[in-house]
Design a protein around this motif. Structure first.
Motif, PDB file in Angstrom:
ATOM      1  N   ALA A 278       6.236   4.722  -6.007  1.00 17.73           N
ATOM      2  CA  ALA A 278       5.236   3.679  -5.782  1.00 17.73           C
ATOM      3  C   ALA A 278       4.392   3.976  -4.546  1.00 17.73           C
ATOM      4  N   LEU A 279       4.998   4.557  -3.511  1.00 10.83           N
ATOM      5  CA  LEU A 279       4.233   4.929  -2.317  1.00 10.83           C
ATOM      6  C   LEU A 279       3.186   5.991  -2.641  1.00 10.83           C
ATOM      7  N   GLY A 280       3.584   6.971  -3.446  1.00 13.48           N
ATOM      8  CA  GLY A 280       2.633   7.987  -3.869  1.00 13.48           C
ATOM      9  C   GLY A 280       1.474   7.389  -4.641  1.00 13.48           C
ATOM     10  N   ALA A 281       1.783   6.442  -5.522  1.00  6.28           N
ATOM     11  CA  ALA A 281       0.732   5.783  -6.306  1.00  6.28           C
ATOM     12  C   ALA A 281      -0.166   4.936  -5.410  1.00  6.28           C
ATOM     13  N   LYS A 282       0.423   4.279  -4.411  1.00  6.87           N
ATOM     14  CA  LYS A 282      -0.361   3.436  -3.498  1.00  6.87           C
ATOM     15  C   LYS A 282      -1.390   4.265  -2.735  1.00  6.87           C
ATOM     16  N   ASN A 283      -0.975   5.410  -2.215  1.00  7.28           N
ATOM     17  CA  ASN A 283      -1.896   6.252  -1.468  1.00  7.28           C
ATOM     18  C   ASN A 283      -2.915   6.929  -2.394  1.00  7.28           C
TER      19      ASN A 283
END
Length: 243
Positions: free
Chosen positions: A162-167
């Motif tokens: 999810a962090l990768g998708a957020k950035n």
């Protein structure tokens, strides 16, 4: 000068404001990104149950897209730097294209710095996303399939995804708002209008689009399926009643 500076910086301010306000709205209404985080957890949960290259292929496709956009950001940064060396030519071109022909060299230099900032932010967002998806692949590959993976471990791997998708989304938004910085060269107030239109388009995609409704329905169907499975397991554990 004040109005020109305001319209020049406005897309950058709108970009930061959008990234700050959307998480607050998500507390009341789930966005498309929030709903997709549920699907990411399903992905990780299912990945713990299979030993195949399928998940590696999916992760590789995602990382390839992020890597392409990160490389594009570098090219855009270099292009803006090249424009700094061609300011006289740019001023002549703006004289024939721009509705607001009163831009000074100082105005254009400030605006080019804003554009440079947008593309640098996109570059850092994409590279950070690429790194986080790389961490996700490592965590996914480290799963032990000879035991049941704990819920805490699944949650941790999902959060990395999810962090990768957020950035990644942050980098994409920088691209979207940079369109308004290009419109500034035609008219400074067209840049403001384009920026506001970008906010409306992004908000519609996140909260009211067909993709949002489709993802939400898929999440509901999956939740019902898990509920039925859980009820079936409970009935099996209870066994037949005694008379």
């Amino acid at each position: 000068m004040t109005a020109t500076l305001f319209t020049s910086v406005f897309p950058l301010v709108a970009y930061y404001a959008y990234n700050l306000i959307v998480p607050l709205i998500e507390r009341r209404r789930p966005s498309l990104s929030t709903i997709m985080n549920m699907q990411r957890r399903r992905w990780v949960t299912n990945a713990t149950r299979r030993e195949s290259p399928f998940d590696a292929i999916l992760s590789g496709n995602i990382m390839g897209s992020v890597s392409f956009l990160a490389s594009t950001s570098v090219l855009l940064v270099l292009a803006v730097f090249a424009v700094f060396g061609q300011l006289p030519t740019l001023m002549e071109t703006l004289g024939s294209l721009s509705v607001d022909s009163g831009f000074s060299i100082g105005d254009v230099q400030i605006h080019l710095m804003v554009m440079l900032t947008m593309f640098v932010l996109a570059f850092f967002a994409f590279t950070l996303s690429l790194r986080q998806f790389n961490h996700y692949c490592i965590m996914l590959g480290a799963l032990e399939h000879d035991r049941i993976t704990s819920e805490e471990e699944i949650d941790a791997i999902t959060r990395m995804n999810a962090l990768g998708a957020k950035n990644f989304n942050s980098g994409i938004r920088a691209y979207y708002f940079s369109v308004a910085t290009v419109a500034w060269f035609i008219s400074e107030w067209l840049a403001v209008a384009t920026c506001l239109a970008t906010v409306l388009v992004l908000a519609h995609r996140e909260f009211f689009s067909t993709a949002h409704r489709t993802a939400a329905s898929a999440a509901v169907i999956a939740a019902r399926h898990r509920k039925k499975l859980a009820e079936g397991d409970i009935k099996k554990e209870e066994g037949p009643g005694e008379f």
